[in-house]
Design a protein around this motif. Structure first.
Motif, mmCIF file in Angstrom:
data_model
loop_
_atom_site.group_PDB
_atom_site.id
_atom_site.type_symbol
_atom_site.label_atom_id
_atom_site.label_comp_id
_atom_site.label_asym_id
_atom_site.label_seq_id
_atom_site.Cartn_x
_atom_site.Cartn_y
_atom_site.Cartn_z
ATOM 1 N N GLY A 154 0.692 -0.693 -0.279
ATOM 2 C CA GLY A 154 0.272 0.306 0.039
ATOM 3 C C GLY A 154 0.855 1.297 0.038
ATOM 4 O O GLY A 154 2.117 1.142 -0.505
ATOM 5 N N SER A 155 0.014 2.180 1.032
ATOM 6 C CA SER A 155 1.050 3.477 0.399
ATOM 7 C C SER A 155 2.035 3.467 1.570
ATOM 8 O O SER A 155 2.059 2.483 2.651
ATOM 9 C CB SER A 155 -0.068 4.752 1.477
ATOM 10 O OG SER A 155 1.407 5.828 1.941
ATOM 11 N N PRO A 156 3.451 4.306 0.969
ATOM 12 C CA PRO A 156 4.751 4.281 2.245
ATOM 13 C C PRO A 156 4.160 5.119 3.541
ATOM 14 O O PRO A 156 5.102 4.657 4.169
ATOM 15 C CB PRO A 156 6.424 5.156 1.545
ATOM 16 C CG PRO A 156 4.925 4.704 -0.027
ATOM 17 C CD PRO A 156 3.748 4.315 0.486
ATOM 18 N N GLY A 157 3.068 5.077 3.780
ATOM 19 C CA GLY A 157 2.863 5.875 4.940
ATOM 20 C C GLY A 157 2.024 5.375 5.637
ATOM 21 O O GLY A 157 1.797 5.360 6.700
ATOM 22 N N GLY A 205 -4.904 9.541 -2.137
ATOM 23 C CA GLY A 205 -4.347 7.918 -1.316
ATOM 24 C C GLY A 205 -3.394 8.738 0.026
ATOM 25 O O GLY A 205 -4.064 10.392 0.378
ATOM 26 N N LEU A 206 -3.634 8.057 0.431
ATOM 27 C CA LEU A 206 -3.519 8.611 2.012
ATOM 28 C C LEU A 206 -2.472 9.540 2.198
ATOM 29 O O LEU A 206 -2.484 10.436 3.084
ATOM 30 C CB LEU A 206 -2.697 7.411 2.745
ATOM 31 C CG LEU A 206 -2.013 7.625 4.514
ATOM 32 C CD1 LEU A 206 -3.402 8.330 5.626
ATOM 33 C CD2 LEU A 206 -1.077 6.378 5.322
ATOM 34 N N ASP A 207 -0.970 9.711 1.482
ATOM 35 C CA ASP A 207 0.023 10.861 1.758
ATOM 36 C C ASP A 207 -0.801 12.367 1.185
ATOM 37 O O ASP A 207 -0.626 13.343 1.925
ATOM 38 C CB ASP A 207 1.588 10.346 1.349
ATOM 39 C CG ASP A 207 2.204 9.205 1.927
ATOM 40 O OD1 ASP A 207 1.451 8.895 2.496
ATOM 41 O OD2 ASP A 207 2.907 8.982 1.090
ATOM 42 N N PHE A 265 -10.437 13.146 5.452
ATOM 43 C CA PHE A 265 -10.545 12.207 4.970
ATOM 44 C C PHE A 265 -10.633 10.975 5.358
ATOM 45 O O PHE A 265 -10.414 10.439 6.700
ATOM 46 C CB PHE A 265 -9.008 12.464 3.938
ATOM 47 C CG PHE A 265 -7.058 11.687 5.132
ATOM 48 C CD1 PHE A 265 -7.505 10.506 5.830
ATOM 49 C CD2 PHE A 265 -7.522 12.989 5.825
ATOM 50 C CE1 PHE A 265 -6.475 11.190 6.075
ATOM 51 C CE2 PHE A 265 -5.852 13.165 6.434
ATOM 52 C CZ PHE A 265 -5.639 12.076 7.695
ATOM 53 N N PHE A 266 -11.369 9.886 4.222
ATOM 54 C CA PHE A 266 -10.834 8.098 5.240
ATOM 55 C C PHE A 266 -9.544 7.619 4.845
ATOM 56 O O PHE A 266 -9.422 7.905 3.800
ATOM 57 C CB PHE A 266 -12.580 7.808 4.081
ATOM 58 C CG PHE A 266 -13.406 8.174 4.465
ATOM 59 C CD1 PHE A 266 -14.578 7.156 6.187
ATOM 60 C CD2 PHE A 266 -14.208 9.682 4.033
ATOM 61 C CE1 PHE A 266 -15.582 7.110 6.446
ATOM 62 C CE2 PHE A 266 -15.582 9.276 4.689
ATOM 63 C CZ PHE A 266 -15.768 8.403 5.426
ATOM 64 N N PHE A 267 -9.506 6.685 5.992
ATOM 65 C CA PHE A 267 -8.344 5.976 6.240
ATOM 66 C C PHE A 267 -8.814 4.715 6.979
ATOM 67 O O PHE A 267 -9.021 5.283 7.664
ATOM 68 C CB PHE A 267 -6.978 6.379 6.214
ATOM 69 C CG PHE A 267 -6.386 5.711 6.114
ATOM 70 C CD1 PHE A 267 -6.138 5.725 4.204
ATOM 71 C CD2 PHE A 267 -5.191 4.403 6.557
ATOM 72 C CE1 PHE A 267 -4.386 4.537 3.832
ATOM 73 C CE2 PHE A 267 -3.733 3.804 6.185
ATOM 74 C CZ PHE A 267 -3.632 3.297 5.213
ATOM 75 N N SER A 268 -7.965 3.887 6.275
ATOM 76 C CA SER A 268 -8.479 1.924 6.502
ATOM 77 C C SER A 268 -7.123 1.686 7.353
ATOM 78 O O SER A 268 -6.422 1.398 5.940
ATOM 79 C CB SER A 268 -8.954 1.321 6.007
ATOM 80 O OG SER A 268 -9.124 -0.141 6.816
ATOM 81 N N GLY A 269 -6.648 1.623 8.129
ATOM 82 C CA GLY A 269 -5.172 0.934 8.503
ATOM 83 C C GLY A 269 -5.377 0.811 10.209
ATOM 84 O O GLY A 269 -6.039 0.691 11.097
ATOM 85 N N ASP A 322 2.382 11.008 12.235
ATOM 86 C CA ASP A 322 3.108 12.356 12.086
ATOM 87 C C ASP A 322 2.035 13.578 11.961
ATOM 88 O O ASP A 322 2.202 14.797 11.996
ATOM 89 C CB ASP A 322 3.858 12.511 10.696
ATOM 90 C CG ASP A 322 4.458 11.389 10.801
ATOM 91 O OD1 ASP A 322 4.906 11.280 12.176
ATOM 92 O OD2 ASP A 322 5.349 10.741 9.671
ATOM 93 N N LEU A 323 0.911 13.587 11.207
ATOM 94 C CA LEU A 323 0.256 14.400 11.252
ATOM 95 C C LEU A 323 -0.237 15.602 12.307
ATOM 96 O O LEU A 323 0.093 16.960 12.541
ATOM 97 C CB LEU A 323 -0.992 14.643 9.986
ATOM 98 C CG LEU A 323 -2.630 15.592 10.236
ATOM 99 C CD1 LEU A 323 -2.123 16.974 8.808
ATOM 100 C CD2 LEU A 323 -3.677 15.118 8.954
#
Length: 306
Positions: free
Chosen positions: A38-41, A164-166, A180-184, A193-194
């Motif tokens: 997935g995303s590097p973050g 994407g996430l980043d 924003f939505f994010f599943s993690g 970090d944010l």
């Protein structure tokens, strides 16, 4: 239950050949292992990168590499079309491939659906997103599928964008989106970090859980993001979704066995990359509905009397 470990190799120099041997008629794990992440973050990438590194060290005949992707939905597609050999995916996305050639090696850990907003933006509930510009996740991501389902069952209409996430993190900070939505898995590094740089809050989602379960099945559960997870965040009810590590049923049994064994015997090492890896539990790992377990994984679990 006895558990051999990859750690302490100086004290146990036999650990490497023991892991490399697949104990199936003397066959060893061999071949390519392209890991769709997935995303590097986010968690998939860190977990997948750590698996690849352990493969290089302890499965010498396996050529492991990591693919950066939009995550769950595209990951499943990549495994089925042969672009990837193993992938991380959410259970609700995997369910859409029931009856295909997709099989699971393990249930790994639970994702938490995050809905992130600026702390000062006046948005306190999901219904407050109505008419606002919101990122539902990248194209091909499991986040986008689940976010659309959450908004549908909650009867919330948004100005929908797909980042994407980043890119979502940057857009929220720049004010070009309002949420924003994010599943993690917890914690998501990019969100952590944010939160250290920009005050945020998470929207509570308890009202959506039963609605999702009623319409789409028992892949969703109520989970809490603890107050200590992100700077400035109070404990917040989120939606939990199990994550699976999936492969094609046609993967060789020695390779499937070797990767499954690596997950457990290398768990402490993998957890150094992300703490989600430490949540792997052999009793829950075998529960991957509606996907069948790969025969190589079944053989490992039977040997452990799971």
């Amino acid at each position: 239950m006895r558990r051999r470990t990859l750690l302490g190799l100086a004290a146990a120099p036999f650990a490497l050949p023991l892991l490399a041997a697949c104990e199936s008629d003397g066959a060893e794990a061999t071949g390519d292992l392209r890991i769709a992440t997935g995303s590097p973050g986010a968690v998939y990438y860190r977990y997948g990168t750590a698996i690849a590194e352990l493969c290089k060290r302890y499965l010498p005949n396996v050529h492991a590499s990591v693919l950066t992707t939009a995550a769950s939905q595209i990951n499943v597609q990549n495994v089925l079309d042969g672009t990837a050999d193993v992938a991380f995916t959410q259970a609700d996305i995997a369910a859409g491939s029931e009856g295909s050639q997709l099989a699971a090696l393990a249930r790994l850990y639970d994702d938490h659906i995050h809905v992130v907003v600026a702390a000062a933006g006046g948005i306190a509930h999901l219904r407050d997103l109505h008419g606002r510009r919101v990122s539902v996740g990248g194209v091909g991501s499991g986040t986008a599928v689940t976010a659309d389902r959450v908004l549908e069952v909650s009867a919330v209409s948004i100005d929908r964008v797909q980042l994407g996430l980043d890119d979502s993190v940057r857009a929220l900070r720049d004010g070009t989106i309002e949420a924003f939505f994010f599943s993690g898995g917890l914690p998501v590094a990019a969100i952590a970090d944010l939160a250290r740089e920009y005050p945020i809050r998470l929207l509570p989602l308890e009202e959506s859980v039963q609605l999702l379960r009623a319409r789409y099945g028992d892949y969703y559960a109520e989970r809490v993001v603890p107050a200590s997870t992100y700077t400035g965040i109070t404990a917040t009810v989120a939606i939990g979704i199990a994550n699976y590590l999936v492969v094609r049923m046609s993967m060789s049994e020695p390779l499937a066995y070797g990767v499954t064994r690596l997950l457990f015997e290398g768990r402490d090492e993998l957890a150094k990359a992300h703490q989600a890896a430490a949540r792997l539990n052999i009793r829950s790992a075998i529960s991957t509905p509606p996907l069948p377990l790969h025969p190589g994984a079944i053989r490992y679990y039977r040997a452990q009397k799971a």
